[in-house]
Design a protein around this motif. Structure first.
Motif, PDB file in Angstrom:
ATOM      1  N   ALA A 199       0.743  -1.376  -0.156  1.00  0.00           N
ATOM      2  CA  ALA A 199       0.176  -0.391  -0.221  1.00  0.00           C
ATOM      3  C   ALA A 199       0.739   1.308   0.152  1.00  0.00           C
ATOM      4  O   ALA A 199       0.554   2.456  -0.810  1.00  0.00           O
ATOM      5  N   PHE A 200       2.119   1.491   0.592  1.00  0.00           N
ATOM      6  CA  PHE A 200       2.888   2.192   1.289  1.00  0.00           C
ATOM      7  C   PHE A 200       3.739   2.556  -0.374  1.00  0.00           C
ATOM      8  O   PHE A 200       3.624   3.617  -1.457  1.00  0.00           O
ATOM      9  N   LEU A 201       3.925   1.820  -0.934  1.00  0.00           N
ATOM     10  CA  LEU A 201       4.596   2.124  -2.084  1.00  0.00           C
ATOM     11  C   LEU A 201       3.684   1.637  -3.075  1.00  0.00           C
ATOM     12  O   LEU A 201       3.880   2.850  -4.812  1.00  0.00           O
ATOM     13  N   GLN A 202       2.216   1.668  -3.873  1.00  0.00           N
ATOM     14  CA  GLN A 202       1.298   1.934  -4.411  1.00  0.00           C
ATOM     15  C   GLN A 202       1.249   3.783  -3.827  1.00  0.00           C
ATOM     16  O   GLN A 202       1.224   3.838  -5.510  1.00  0.00           O
ATOM     17  N   LYS A 203       0.759   4.133  -3.262  1.00  0.00           N
ATOM     18  CA  LYS A 203       0.850   5.411  -3.133  1.00  0.00           C
ATOM     19  C   LYS A 203       1.943   6.418  -3.184  1.00  0.00           C
ATOM     20  O   LYS A 203       1.840   6.895  -4.014  1.00  0.00           O
ATOM     21  N   ILE A 204       3.208   5.852  -3.214  1.00  0.00           N
ATOM     22  CA  ILE A 204       4.381   6.209  -3.936  1.00  0.00           C
ATOM     23  C   ILE A 204       4.331   6.682  -5.330  1.00  0.00           C
ATOM     24  O   ILE A 204       4.569   7.600  -6.116  1.00  0.00           O
ATOM     25  N   ALA A 205       3.819   5.477  -5.975  1.00  0.00           N
ATOM     26  CA  ALA A 205       3.997   5.081  -7.117  1.00  0.00           C
ATOM     27  C   ALA A 205       2.861   6.558  -7.771  1.00  0.00           C
ATOM     28  O   ALA A 205       2.940   6.601  -9.092  1.00  0.00           O
TER      29      ALA A 205
END
Length: 580
Positions: A83-89
């Motif tokens: 979820a964190f990486l999706q938000k960053i992407a």
């Protein structure tokens, strides 16, 4: 006839050679200018690409130190990391963001499947080795063109425990460039086009360091390359969106491991060269045609003259008598023309002598007042030296030197006025010019019993003009006013400076006024005795010419209460540079 044909052939060959030389010179000049402009465009595109890719490298470095990434590597919940990486992407527009361990296994990702092993690529090995890594290639099934940045993640002991990989979709980067001019593309170390603003060039390849590009499916269209004075020219038939003949430029981009290349259409340079060559050819042909017509005219005239001479030779004695009469008349006509030329020369010489006489009178008139000031300063200096006041005497001697220099400058301006020359105009303080004129004429006014009413302004008032010539105008007006009030009971001279759209300096006296205001500025117009020491009527005429040369105006009129007023109107000099 044959001689004419040979001459015409040689002339045409010469014109052709000259036009060819002009064409080549203009074409090479055009290529030099096109190369300079192309290098600037290529540098701009390269900097833009590098800047877009470098922000994803900075993102990878930033995430490598993030606590959330460290938590994923230490066994935290993959869902939270994903979820964190999706938000960053989503916020950075990255294609994919992955966190892998030292075995290249994906522990968290914004789009890729978990627990899969990433390919053993060079940038992955560099990141797991403790260095920043970058590279390009497909990121299937997401895209066939991606650019990767990998940053190592270190534990507390300084050992690599994993890496962060940020993938960028190159399709999104060069999408905004599509169709822009000129045609630009970027190739990798293998010569494969990875990024281009012409989609038809993607994945074309330069094989074995050869010149040009080859499409993935093999040869396509005609291609050849030549070098013209250090410029690489590509001749190609690669479609409607690429130039048929282009200047090829390159720029190495080691920061991203690519080479920037650009194709610039040479058509405008060729057209400009052809137009210049055609202009030279047309000029030469026109000159040749005029020369041919002149030669033919001369030949025809020669033939006509020959025939006439043969006819004259057969004339009778009566015709000889007529010819003798004609020669006599021609001689008389030539003598009359010579007499006319001599008369014209005499008139020109008389005009010169008249001008010299006018200038001699003007010099005598304009130097009278400075000489009076010098005499007054010299007498005062003698008295000061007899009293032991050497500082005051030195001051008077300095003023004498200044008056002498001013006299020289007045003579220079009078000579320039007579020759219709102009001294360069500067920004002049009109208040200072008035004060200087008042100082020069102070003794003259006292001797004439004239009282002066003048309140100097608090600061400078800048106008357009020349300091010496403007002071000359003011001295003329002051001395003329004093002379006009000789027979007046009340002798008072008022000087007023007014500012506005124009700067106006008014001189009002209590004399008898102006007898003929419309002729007061005419040369030699004077109410004084001609030939006397008072002048010849040139002062106001010269002053009028000086003010007109400044772009100003001078007017004379009579006052209702009696007396005359002269108004000098000058252009403000706020926008002009001050004189040094």
């Amino acid at each position: 006839m044959r001689r004419r044909a040979v001459t015409l052939t040689i002339f045409l060959i010469t014109v052709l050679a000259l036009s060819g030389g002009v064409w080549r010179f203009a074409y090479l000049q055009g290529l030099d200018q096109l190369s300079a402009r192309g290098q600037a465009d290529l540098s701009l595109a390269s900097d833009r690409l590098v800047g877009q890719l470098q922000r994803y490298r900075d993102l990878a470095v930033f995430l490598a130190d993030h606590p959330q990434v460290e938590a994923v590597l230490r066994g935290a919940s993959p869902q939270a990391g994903q979820a964190f990486l999706q938000k960053i992407a989503d916020k950075s527009a990255a294609l994919d963001v992955q966190v892998i361990d030292t075995r290249r296994v994906v522990l968290a990702s914004s789009r890729s499947a978990l627990n899969e092993t990433v390919l053993d690529r060079r940038f992955v090995r560099r990141a797991l080795g403790g260095a920043l890594g970058w590279g390009h290639g497909p990121d299937m099934p997401l895209t066939d063109r991606a650019y990767f940045h990998a940053a190592p993640v270190f534990n507390d002991l300084g050992r690599v425990e994993g890496a962060v990989i940020v993938a960028t979709d190159l399709n999104g980067i060069d999408y905004d460039w599509r169709g822009s001019n000129p045609a630009a593309f970027f190739t990798d170390d293998n010569g494969v086009v990875q990024i281009a603003n012409r989609s038809e060039l993607l994945f074309w390849q330069r094989k074995n360091g050869a010149v040009g590009l080859t499409p993935p499916q093999g040869a396509w269209g005609e291609f050849s390359a030549v070098t013209v004075k250090g410029h690489e020219i590509w001749n190609m038939k690669w479609g409607p969106y690429l130039p048929d003949t282009a200047l090829h430029l390159t720029q190495s981009l080691p920061v991203i491991g690519m080479t920037g290349e650009v194709l610039l259409d040479t058509g405008p340079a060729r057209r400009l060269a052809w137009s210049q060559s055609a202009a030279v050819a047309a000029l030469c042909l026109a000159f040749g045609a005029l020369l041919f017509l002149a030669t033919e005219r001369r030949r025809t005239l020669f033939e006509v003259n020959t025939r006439l001479e043969r006819q004259v030779a057969k004339r009778t004695a009566a015709l000889n008598a007529s010819n003798t009469e004609l020669r006599r008349e021609a001689t008389e006509r030539e003598e009359a023309q010579a007499a006319l030329r001599r008369a014209q020369a005499d008139l020109v010489q008389a005009g010169k002598l008249s001008a010299l006489g006018q200038m001699s009178a003007g010099i005598s008139h304009e130097l009278n007042q400075p000489l009076m000031a010098i005499r007054s300063f010299a007498e005062n200096a003698v008295q000061f030296m007899e009293r032991g006041k050497f500082d005051r005497a030195s001051e008077n001697l300095t003023r004498i030197s200044q008056m002498a220099a001013r006299m020289a400058r007045i003579i220079q301006n009078l000579r320039a006025f007579a020759r219709q020359e102009s001294v360069p105009q500067t920004r002049v303080d009109v208040a200072r010019a008035v004060a200087s004129a008042v100082e020069m004429t102070h003794g003259y006014l006292q001797a004439a019993g004239v009282s002066l009413d003048y309140a100097a302004p608090a600061g400078p008032i800048w106008v357009r003009g020349g300091e010496v010539r403007l002071g000359q105008v003011f001295v003329n007006l002051i001395s003329n006013a004093a002379d006009a009030m000789t027979e007046s009971r009340i002798k008072k001279l008022s000087i007023v400076i007014e500012t506005g759209d124009v700067v106006s300096v008014r001189f009002c006296d209590t004399g008898p006024g102006i007898e003929m205001p419309d002729k007061v500025f005419d040369p030699f117009y004077t109410t004084k005795t001609v030939g006397s020491d008072s002048g010849m009527g040139l002062g106001l005429s010269i002053s009028y010419g000086i003010v007109q040369s400044f772009g100003g105006d001078i007017r004379g009129s009579n006052l209702d209460r009696g007396g005359a007023m002269f108004s000098v109107q000058l252009e403000p000099g706020d926008e002009m540079e001050s004189s040094i």
